[in-house]
Enzyme design. Structure first.
Site, PDB file in Angstrom:
ATOM      1  N   LYS A 116       0.803  -1.226   0.000  1.00 50.47           N
ATOM      2  CA  LYS A 116       0.000   0.000   0.000  1.00 50.47           C
ATOM      3  C   LYS A 116       0.834   1.274   0.000  1.00 50.47           C
ATOM      4  O   LYS A 116       0.309   2.362  -0.239  1.00 50.47           O
ATOM      5  CB  LYS A 116      -0.968  -0.011   1.176  1.00 50.47           C
ATOM      6  CG  LYS A 116      -2.032  -1.090   1.059  1.00 50.47           C
ATOM      7  CD  LYS A 116      -2.971  -0.811  -0.106  1.00 50.47           C
ATOM      8  CE  LYS A 116      -4.055  -1.881  -0.208  1.00 50.47           C
ATOM      9  NZ  LYS A 116      -5.034  -1.567  -1.262  1.00 50.47           N
ATOM     10  N   SER A 132      -2.688 -12.842   3.660  1.00 55.02           N
ATOM     11  CA  SER A 132      -3.037 -12.664   2.243  1.00 55.02           C
ATOM     12  C   SER A 132      -1.917 -13.177   1.341  1.00 55.02           C
ATOM     13  O   SER A 132      -2.176 -13.654   0.228  1.00 55.02           O
ATOM     14  CB  SER A 132      -3.372 -11.205   1.929  1.00 55.02           C
ATOM     15  OG  SER A 132      -2.246 -10.369   2.031  1.00 55.02           O
TER      16      SER A 132
HETATM   17  N1  PMP Z   1      -3.167  -7.989   1.416  1.00 52.28           N
HETATM   18  C1  PMP Z   1      -3.085  -7.034   2.343  1.00 52.28           C
HETATM   19  C2  PMP Z   1      -2.352  -7.331   3.603  1.00 52.28           C
HETATM   20  C3  PMP Z   1      -3.721  -5.805   2.147  1.00 52.28           C
HETATM   21  O1  PMP Z   1      -3.645  -4.839   3.097  1.00 52.28           O
HETATM   22  C4  PMP Z   1      -4.436  -5.591   0.951  1.00 52.28           C
HETATM   23  C5  PMP Z   1      -5.183  -4.300   0.745  1.00 52.28           C
HETATM   24  N2  PMP Z   1      -6.482  -4.317   1.288  1.00 52.28           N
HETATM   25  C6  PMP Z   1      -4.497  -6.614  -0.008  1.00 52.28           C
HETATM   26  C7  PMP Z   1      -3.827  -7.792   0.258  1.00 52.28           C
HETATM   27  C8  PMP Z   1      -5.310  -6.496  -1.266  1.00 52.28           C
HETATM   28  O2  PMP Z   1      -4.835  -5.556  -2.191  1.00 52.28           O
HETATM   29  P1  PMP Z   1      -5.832  -4.748  -3.090  1.00 52.28           P
HETATM   30  O3  PMP Z   1      -6.556  -3.778  -2.203  1.00 52.28           O
HETATM   31  O4  PMP Z   1      -4.949  -4.062  -4.087  1.00 52.28           O
HETATM   32  O5  PMP Z   1      -6.782  -5.698  -3.738  1.00 52.28           O
END
Ligand code: PMP
Length: 331
Positions: free
Chosen positions: A51, A279
């Site tokens: 991010k 994630s």
């Molecule tokens: N993994 C983590 C730890 C995140 O903070 C985010 C953002 N919400 C994502 C994955 C997903 O990314 P995106 O918002 O670009 O889909």
């Protein structure tokens, strides 16, 4: 710096903001011999997550096009990595930052935002994220030079990945990218990779990832069963919020359950030395699943190379017991 022309990871740099992006890409060892799976390690960013890219990119563009004037204030309802990314960017660009955070969210992340100079406004947990969003807009309306970037609907989020993450991947692999795999929260990452990939001579197979219980399947005409999930940063409980997700750009949606994700987090640490969070583990499982399909001839790709991202590290979730027993983690 944010347009795919990053000087590389070594510097010397003038400021820490310049170190955002150009993250290393590492092969996942547990992939089949005939198919390479690579992960881009986004914890190497100065704020510790993917991010940082959108924080810097969104604020730079808003300053350029006059949406925000120098010295202005960025206000975002966020409890997570986006707050830290925006806080670093605001710090580097001489902007004020205010984050509206429901009380229940991770204290570690709030402390990091505050250390970077941001102001935290806590809202009652029971009022939810919707209330935090309302408060953000109310505060912005009371000030002259304030914006609410709104990562869930702001096309600059997708553009940040189109302009930085995607070209970095293609450059590292000399264009030989058979598939891109990414868990979707805002879907900014996956959409940026998909849009860039679509413009390449061999567009990649685009795979979205979500935790079981999430409702992204509704975008594809499915009727998934909603449930709670512990995996953080990806998934949705209300697809009206996910305004950046374009289902027609997605070839496949892979759903992974919390238990498998928890086990993969432990495996990635123990067997491969990756201190990454849930994630990342979801992405790893989905990318490896796809690789197995390619290895067994069920799926054909233009290149036997699959790329995913590891969005952040595990250290900011230790207090949630992510390396403990599964039952303790899910509470
Ligand atoms: N993994 C983590 C730890 C995140 O903070 C985010 C953002 N919400 C994502 C994955 C997903 O990314 P995106 O918002 O670009 O889909």
């Amino acid at each position: 710096m944010t347009t795919g022309e990053h000087p590389g990871p070594m510097g010397p740099f003038e400021t820490v903001g310049e170190t955002i992006g150009a993250t290393p890409m590492v092969k996942i060892q547990a992939s089949p011999d005939s198919v390479d799976v690579f992960a881009k390690l986004e914890a190497f960013n100065p704020g510790g997550s993917i991010k940082d890219r959108i924080g810097l990119y969104m604020l730079e563009r808003m300053l350029e096009d006059g949406t925000l004037d120098p010295g202005g204030t960025v206000i975002e309802p966020t409890a997570g990595n986006t707050g830290i990314g925006l806080a670093i960017a605001a710090n580097q660009l001489g902007l004020e930052a205010v984050f509206i955070v429901p009380e229940r969210f991770s204290v570690e992340k709030q402390q990091l935002m505050a250390a970077l100079g941001a102001e935290i406004v806590n809202t009652p947990t029971e009022d939810g994220m919707d209330h935090a969003i309302e408060v953000a807009h109310e505060l912005a309306a009371q000030q002259k030079n304030a914006v609410v970037p709104q990562q869930f609907s702001n096309p600059l989020n997708v553009e940040a990945h189109y302009a930085t993450t995607a070209p970095e991947i293609y450059e590292t692999l000399d264009g030989a990218v058979g598939a891109v795999v990414a868990g979707c929260g805002t879907a900014g990452t996956l959409m940026g990779l998909a849009k860039y990939g679509d413009e390449q001579p061999d567009p990649p197979y685009v795979t979205a990832v979500q935790p079981a219980g999430s409702l992204f399947g509704e975008f594809h005409g499915e009727a998934p069963e909603e449930d709670e999930y512990k995996t953080e940063g990806i998934g949705t409980h209300d697809i009206d919020v996910n305004q950046l997700y374009e289902p027609e750009l997605v070839d496949e949606l892979i759903t992974v359950d919390d238990r498998s994700i928890h086990a993969e987090m432990a495996r990635l640490a123990k067997q491969e030395g990756h201190l990454v969070a849930s994630s990342s583990a979801a992405n790893s499982l989905a990318a490896r699943q796809l690789a197995e399909q390619v290895a067994t001839g069920q799926l054909e790709l233009t290149h036997p190379t699959i790329v995913t991202v590891f969005p952040d590290g595990s250290d900011r979730y230790l207090s949630k017991g992510i390396y403990g027993d599964f039952e303790d983690w899910v509470g």
